[in-house]
Design a protein around this motif. Structure first.
Motif, PDB file in Angstrom:
ATOM      1  N   ALA A   1       0.829  -1.208   0.000  1.00  0.00           N
ATOM      2  CA  ALA A   1       0.000   0.000   0.000  1.00  0.00           C
ATOM      3  C   ALA A   1       0.863   1.258   0.000  1.00  0.00           C
ATOM      4  N   SER A   2       1.939   1.244   0.787  1.00  0.00           N
ATOM      5  CA  SER A   2       2.827   2.399   0.855  1.00  0.00           C
ATOM      6  C   SER A   2       3.514   2.652  -0.490  1.00  0.00           C
ATOM      7  N   SER A   3       3.970   1.588  -1.132  1.00  0.00           N
ATOM      8  CA  SER A   3       4.618   1.739  -2.442  1.00  0.00           C
ATOM      9  C   SER A   3       3.632   2.261  -3.478  1.00  0.00           C
ATOM     10  N   THR A   4       2.388   1.763  -3.418  1.00  0.00           N
ATOM     11  CA  THR A   4       1.366   2.217  -4.364  1.00  0.00           C
ATOM     12  C   THR A   4       1.060   3.699  -4.172  1.00  0.00           C
TER      13      THR A   4
ATOM     14  N   ASP B   1      -7.046   6.137  -9.453  1.00  0.00           N
ATOM     15  CA  ASP B   1      -5.788   6.664  -9.978  1.00  0.00           C
ATOM     16  C   ASP B   1      -4.584   5.787  -9.618  1.00  0.00           C
ATOM     17  N   SER B   2      -4.832   4.501  -9.401  1.00  0.00           N
ATOM     18  CA  SER B   2      -3.733   3.597  -9.049  1.00  0.00           C
ATOM     19  C   SER B   2      -2.778   3.462 -10.231  1.00  0.00           C
ATOM     20  N   PRO B   3      -1.498   3.221  -9.965  1.00  0.00           N
ATOM     21  CA  PRO B   3      -0.533   3.048 -11.064  1.00  0.00           C
ATOM     22  C   PRO B   3      -0.718   1.686 -11.738  1.00  0.00           C
ATOM     23  N   ASP B   4      -0.005   1.505 -12.812  1.00  0.00           N
ATOM     24  CA  ASP B   4       0.052   0.177 -13.418  1.00  0.00           C
ATOM     25  C   ASP B   4       0.892  -0.705 -12.497  1.00  0.00           C
ATOM     26  N   ILE B   5       0.287  -1.750 -11.953  1.00  0.00           N
ATOM     27  CA  ILE B   5       0.979  -2.636 -11.004  1.00  0.00           C
ATOM     28  C   ILE B   5       1.264  -3.965 -11.695  1.00  0.00           C
ATOM     29  N   TYR B   6       2.534  -4.258 -11.817  1.00  0.00           N
ATOM     30  CA  TYR B   6       2.959  -5.524 -12.424  1.00  0.00           C
ATOM     31  C   TYR B   6       3.477  -6.435 -11.324  1.00  0.00           C
ATOM     32  N   CYS B   7       3.040  -7.688 -11.321  1.00  0.00           N
ATOM     33  CA  CYS B   7       3.405  -8.629 -10.268  1.00  0.00           C
ATOM     34  C   CYS B   7       4.123  -9.831 -10.867  1.00  0.00           C
ATOM     35  N   PHE B   8       5.223 -10.226 -10.236  1.00  0.00           N
ATOM     36  CA  PHE B   8       5.940 -11.439 -10.620  1.00  0.00           C
ATOM     37  C   PHE B   8       6.291 -12.180  -9.345  1.00  0.00           C
TER      38      PHE B   8
ATOM     39  N   CYS C   1      -1.896  -6.847  -4.122  1.00  0.00           N
ATOM     40  CA  CYS C   1      -1.718  -6.162  -5.401  1.00  0.00           C
ATOM     41  C   CYS C   1      -3.059  -5.965  -6.098  1.00  0.00           C
ATOM     42  N   GLN C   2      -3.913  -6.974  -6.029  1.00  0.00           N
ATOM     43  CA  GLN C   2      -5.239  -6.872  -6.633  1.00  0.00           C
ATOM     44  C   GLN C   2      -6.073  -5.784  -5.956  1.00  0.00           C
TER      45      GLN C   2
END
Length: 664
Positions: free
Chosen positions: A609-612, A653-660, A645-646
């Motif tokens: 959440a903080s990074s987002t 206005d959330s950023p594009d979040i890519y998860c690996f 992440c979901q």
């Protein structure tokens, strides 16, 4: 239009072949389309971003919506002690049931106008063809050299899940085929058709398929993975062989699938043999014991080139002489387990010239490896007799055979570049080091987006999951430094935020990745990286053991060694040295203040959440920022990370979040 009676058999055969290939082709077309939409288009667009962010906001909004549709849900499991939730992906299960419905439609399609035999027999033969079509998918999902994983953007563990689903579907179709066809001949009273050789071959193939299906459950694999592996290979060969004997018209699909898998295996074996020939030590590998549960295997490698990670073909074509951060290899040590290959993530970078594998003791191979590392078979810590024989054989060949066959030797030498330097002929390990003769296949995996194109990257890992996170993080920071040094600021953020969180049980465990943390220290000093180590054990002090004998596993007696004779030269001495080294290293990082040491578990929710939120604050109306979350740990941890992440994708206005993510 009515089909003439005399042509119906040939029309039926043609239609059956058509639906057989459609049952194979349609799912793969969908998977390839998935890879283009989810992986390759974003890969291209992220590589064309500007310094402020992503410029194609519309497409990434669509991507956000597709990720929302593919979300997982957690189902509480109060009846389980160790597992709080199970996670399912409804879109994935829905996709399978749509595919199953498609197979049902194919079973009945264009069968009504075939009237020369009863319709249930027509459908029975169609089901047999559809079952044969599933075998092609079965084998392609097992291909290791990342071709399928790269073009479809489906991770190997998910392909294995597809393999299991398709395998059980194949068994169900084959069961219905056997029932309908056998009942037709029995109802006709022509029992001789049950006893002719082609039918026997079909029943043997079906029996093999049944054993493959019902002997592949997790509890059987846990009981004896070696038994599972052997029976799976033998029964697979029997199933395909007798399938061809049963119905020669179905052999094309079977032969193609089997040969593709065999070609994949051959490519892996040949590359492994070449890597062994070029290795400075001929794959003689050093084993370091860290504690009673952990060892580090070091394999010297001859690095032929620096991998060009930006090239699209590097994700598809098998690489040789180098590897990509985050990849894994298949390791085989015949003196531990004959013929068994086990996957381990490489926790070093190609620039080191060594493949390092951190191995935790579980069952089977890892337990045997630790025991033999503690107590070598010859009662000492020197090279095993097997290793010495290999070295002597190599020297003997060089001294006696080579002079007599100089022209042939020179040709082979030019091809493989053997003997290029003295290091290739005589690679020396430290005195009293424990070594084994190893073989490898790979590298495989690590098919993720280029992290240098993201505004913020958050790494979270637990335990030996650092084998994924630490090399990827170090490789990313090196690439940023390299581009900064040559003034290449195009298509990437100018000041990316990189955070690495690592959770371990004990303070002494920090020694596991000292070799790569040392490489991260310059980036910690200049503020390019933030590293936090979470210590989760209540007893977090490093204690240097006093009683050496207490550290030796009683199972060492199995090797016929006296613990009092080896206590001063093997396992306890190494553990004491490693513990002292860990103490000094922890003291150093605490004094410098470069690493944040916390005695708690990683708060996954708050960190994501903080990074987002920090990325959202930097977003502008003209461009969109992007965040990458990379994680490796137990399944429970990675599932929680996916859930968080979901949740953050749904924020306004959330950023594009890519998860690996990768699980143990």
């Amino acid at each position: 239009m009515t089909i003439p009676y005399k042509e119906q058999y040939y029309v039926e055969q043609k239609r059956n072949s058509k639906f057989e290939w459609l049952s194979f082709a349609i799912p793969f077309i969908i998977l390839i389309f998935h890879g283009i939409i989810i992986h390759w288009i974003p890969y291209y667009l992220r590589n064309k971003r500007d310094n402020n962010g992503l410029t194609n906001k519309g497409y990434f909004k669509f991507l956000k919506f597709s990720k929302f549709l593919g979300s997982s849900i957690a189902i509480p499991t109060p009846w389980r002690k160790n597992i709080k939730n199970i996670y399912i992906q409804p879109s994935l299960h829905l996709g399978y049931w749509i595919y199953f419905l498609l197979l049902v439609i194919f079973s009945f399609a264009q069968t009504a106008d075939i009237t020369y035999i009863p319709r249930h027999y027509v459908i029975g033969k169609r089901l047999g063809k559809l079952a044969t079509g599933q075998t092609t998918s079965l084998f392609l999902f097992l291909v290791k050299n990342d071709f399928l994983s790269s073009i479809t953007a489906v991770q190997p563990e998910r392909l294995i899940r597809f393999h299991i689903w398709v395998g059980r579907t194949c068994w169900l179709l084959a069961t219905m085929h056997l029932y309908l066809c056998a009942s037709y001949w029995l109802d006709m009273g022509i029992t001789i058709m049950i006893y002719i050789p082609p039918q026997y071959f079909g029943m043997i193939s079906y029996a093999s398929c049944s054993l493959l299906t019902w002997a592949s459950f997790r509890f059987i694999r846990k009981l004896s993975f070696e038994f599972f592996l052997i029976q799976h290979r033998v029964l697979s060969a029997l199933m395909m062989l007798f399938l061809i004997f049963h119905n020669s018209s179905s052999r094309l699909g079977a032969i193609i699938s089997v040969h593709l898998l065999v070609l994949d295996k051959i490519v892996s074996m040949v590359l492994g043999m070449i890597q062994k020939a070029k290795s400075p030590s001929m794959m003689i590998s050093k084993v370091e014991v860290f504690d009673e549960e952990t060892v580090m295997v070091t394999i010297p490698m001859h690095i032929t080139k620096e991998r060009e990670c930006e090239a699209w073909w590097s994700y598809i074509i098998p690489q040789f002489g180098t590897w990509k951060a985050g990849q894994y290899i298949m390791l085989n040590i015949n003196s531990i387990s004959l013929g068994q290959w086990h996957p381990f993530t490489i926790c070093s970078l190609p620039s080191s010239g060594k493949i390092k594998l951190l191995i935790r003791k579980k069952k089977g191979f890892t337990r045997k490896l630790l025991k033999k590392a503690i107590v070598p078979e010859d009662g000492s810590s020197k090279h095993s007799p097997k290793t010495t024989k290999i070295q002597n054989l190599k020297l003997s060949v060089e001294a006696k055979i080579i002079p007599s066959v100089t022209p042939i030797y020179n040709n082979i030498k030019g091809l493989l570049k053997l003997g290029k330097s003295s290091a290739n002929k005589h690679f020396e390990f430290e005195e009293n080091s424990i070594t084994f003769q190893a073989s490898i296949q790979g590298p495989y995996g690590a098919n993720f987006q280029k992290l240098i194109t993201f505004d913020s990257v958050l790494f979270m890992c637990a335990g030996s999951g650092g084998s994924v996170a630490f090399p990827i993080c170090c490789d990313l920071l090196r690439e940023i430094q390299r581009r900064d040094s040559i003034g290449d600021f195009g298509y990437r953020p100018l000041n990316p935020v990189v955070n690495l969180l690592w959770s371990v049980k004990k303070e002494a465990n920090i020694i596991w990745y000292k070799h790569i943390i040392d490489e991260l220290i310059p980036f910690l000093r200049n503020g390019k990286l933030s590293l936090t180590i979470h210590i989760t054990s209540a007893n977090n002090e490093i204690n240097i053991p006093k009683d050496c004998d207490s550290l030796i596993d009683n199972s060492s007696k199995e090797y016929g060694n006296n613990t009092s004779q080896i206590s001063d030269i093997t396992y306890p001495k190494v553990v004491i040295e490693k513990t002292k080294e860990a103490t000094e290293f922890l003291k150093f990082i605490k004094e410098t203040g470069l690493v944040d040491i916390q005695y708690s578990r990683i708060d996954i929710k708050s960190n994501i959440a903080s990074s987002t939120n920090s990325v959202i604050k930097k977003s502008t109306s003209s461009s969109q920022k992007c965040l990458a979350v990379v994680g490796c740990g137990p399944a429970e941890m990675t599932n929680i990370m996916k859930q968080e992440c979901q949740k953050n994708i749904r924020i306004k206005d959330s950023p594009d979040i890519y998860c690996f993510f990768e699980s143990f």
